[in-house]
Scaffold this motif. Structure first.
Motif, short mmCIF file in Angstrom:
data_model
loop_
_atom_site.label_atom_id
_atom_site.label_comp_id
_atom_site.label_asym_id
_atom_site.label_seq_id
_atom_site.Cartn_x
_atom_site.Cartn_y
_atom_site.Cartn_z
N ASP A 9 -31.13 -16.23 102.82
CA ASP A 9 -31.47 -17.38 102.27
C ASP A 9 -32.49 -16.74 101.17
OD1 ASP A 9 -29.72 -18.97 103.80
OD2 ASP A 9 -31.22 -19.58 105.00
N ARG A 19 -29.94 -14.12 108.47
CA ARG A 19 -29.54 -15.53 107.84
C ARG A 19 -30.82 -15.85 107.00
NH1 ARG A 19 -26.36 -19.64 111.48
NH2 ARG A 19 -26.35 -20.83 109.21
N ARG A 57 -23.79 -19.53 95.85
CA ARG A 57 -23.34 -20.17 96.80
C ARG A 57 -22.02 -19.73 97.71
NH1 ARG A 57 -20.51 -25.92 95.73
NH2 ARG A 57 -18.93 -24.52 95.32
N ASP A 58 -21.08 -19.60 96.96
CA ASP A 58 -19.83 -19.09 97.60
C ASP A 58 -19.98 -17.81 98.53
OD1 ASP A 58 -18.48 -21.36 96.68
OD2 ASP A 58 -17.33 -20.52 94.91
N GLU A 87 -22.02 -18.38 101.53
CA GLU A 87 -21.39 -19.15 102.65
C GLU A 87 -20.27 -17.86 103.37
OE1 GLU A 87 -19.37 -22.27 101.02
OE2 GLU A 87 -21.01 -23.68 100.91
N GLU A 88 -19.87 -17.24 102.56
CA GLU A 88 -18.97 -15.99 103.19
C GLU A 88 -19.83 -15.06 104.19
OE1 GLU A 88 -15.17 -16.93 100.44
OE2 GLU A 88 -16.37 -15.01 99.99
N THR A 97 -22.50 -15.68 105.47
CA THR A 97 -22.74 -16.48 106.80
C THR A 97 -21.95 -16.33 107.69
OG1 THR A 97 -24.55 -17.60 105.64
CG2 THR A 97 -23.90 -18.51 107.65
N ALA A 98 -20.48 -16.75 107.38
CA ALA A 98 -19.57 -17.06 108.20
C ALA A 98 -19.30 -15.50 108.63
CB ALA A 98 -18.34 -17.37 107.31
N ARG A 153 -13.26 -22.82 100.57
CA ARG A 153 -13.63 -22.83 102.16
C ARG A 153 -13.02 -21.68 102.70
NH1 ARG A 153 -15.85 -27.46 103.63
NH2 ARG A 153 -15.33 -27.14 105.81
#
Length: 346
Positions: free
Chosen positions: A322, A318, A328-329, A332-333, A335-336, A10
């Motif tokens: 995709d 985004r 995955r990790d 997510e980063e 995207t953030a 996270r």
């Protein structure tokens, strides 16, 4: 696996940028150390490593967004951030080459809360230092020994050509009374989108991603880069000087034809027509004039339009991320990081 390739659970966008800066700085400093002494002095000052006398100061070196995109894109396709480090260093060098030149061309006297390099070392020396960073970027890629190094040089060179084309259009717009919105958007795609797109493409190449994944990550960066410019132009008018490091209304003071300005001028509204008369007046703009110009841009609907376009571009970015089928990790980063880039004016 190195520490650079270990992802704590996270991790937020600002933590990602700190991770990128910590990882890139040693390699960036090692590259800059290879420059001739005079160019090294200017570059180190510009990066915030020392003052004009060479004393270590540790000033703000920037967010390292582009290196972060390189490193995360490499990991997104299953590769190693460490292997992609030469590409991360190269895009940071190119970005700062452009900043050194932009400050000269725009006459900006402040960057990252410090006097710009040209005001300290002189115009000619600042230009030469920018040139040195550009050639150094290509040398870093060439010396990387990676199988994709030759292709990476061509990708980065093409991005620089796009950046220069965009900057040329940006300067030309200042001399023109009328600029179409589509022209301004295209300028932003070249000036900003191209390098962020190249950052993602280079990372995916150094991560040895499949062609389709590389293409989608490139498109992710392109869309994100254009969103970045929309937000940057909003900050150039309404940004907090304590955050941006530039005076309030700085773009208006320079009468830049930024995206919100062009949208307002093309709006065919009473506010847009008033802005046209104010923006093209012969006399310098006072502080009151600048505040009024900002109010007129907002009244013409251009502030809301720019914000909506940034949000749409973020959604498109985004979707491409995709489609790349990322790990995955890092997904997510990325995207953030994209959300942080697009929300800087909130």
């Amino acid at each position: 696996m190195t520490d650079l390739d270990v992802t704590p659970a996270r991790r937020g966008a600002r933590e990602v940028l700190s991770w990128s800066r910590r990882g890139v700085d040693p390699a960036l400093r090692a590259a800059v150390d290879r420059l001739p002494a005079a160019m090294r002095d200017v570059a180190g000052y510009h990066f915030g490593w020392w003052d004009e006398n060479g004393r270590v100061v540790g000033a703000d070196a920037g967010k390292a967004i582009r290196p972060a995109l390189v490193l995360l894109s490499a990991r997104a396709v299953g590769g190693s951030a460490e292997e992609a480090m030469p590409a991360a260093v190269a895009v940071e060098l190119v970005h700062n080459f452009s900043l050194l030149h932009d400050d000269v061309m725009d006459g900006d006297r402040t960057r990252r809360h410090r006097p710009t390099a040209w005001t300290v070392f002189g115009v000619n020396t600042a230009i030469l230092a920018g040139d040195a960073l550009l050639t150094l970027a290509l040398d870093v890629l060439a010396a990387s020994g990676h199988p994709c190094a030759q292709r990476a040089i061509r990708v980065l060179s093409a991005a620089v050509q796009s950046l220069l084309g965009g900057q040329s259009s940006d300067l030309a717009f200042e001399e023109r009374r009328s600029v179409a919105v589509a022209e301004c958007v295209r300028m932003a795609e070249l000036k900003t989108g191209a390098l962020l797109g190249a950052s993602c493409e280079l990372g995916a190449l150094y991560g040895e991603g499949a062609p389709e994944r590389v293409a989608h990550l490139r498109a992710f960066g392109d869309r994100l880069g254009l969103a970045f410019q929309f937000v940057d132009d909003l900050l150039g008018i309404w940004g907090d000087p304590g955050v941006t490091g530039k005076p309030v209304h700085s773009d208006l003071a320079n009468r830049k034809k930024s995206l919100p300005v062009v949208a307002a001028l093309a709006s065919d509204t009473p506010a847009g027509r008033s802005l046209d008369a104010l923006y093209h007046a012969a006399e310098p703009l006072s502080a009151d004039d600048l505040a009024r110009a900002a109010t007129l841009i907002e009244a013409a609907g251009a502030r809301a339009w720019s914000r909506e376009r940034a949000d749409t571009l973020l959604a498109q970015a985004r979707a491409h991320l995709d489609a790349a089928g990322p790990e995955r990790d890092p997904a997510e980063e990325l995207t953030a990081l994209a959300r942080l880039v697009a929300d800087r004016d909130h």
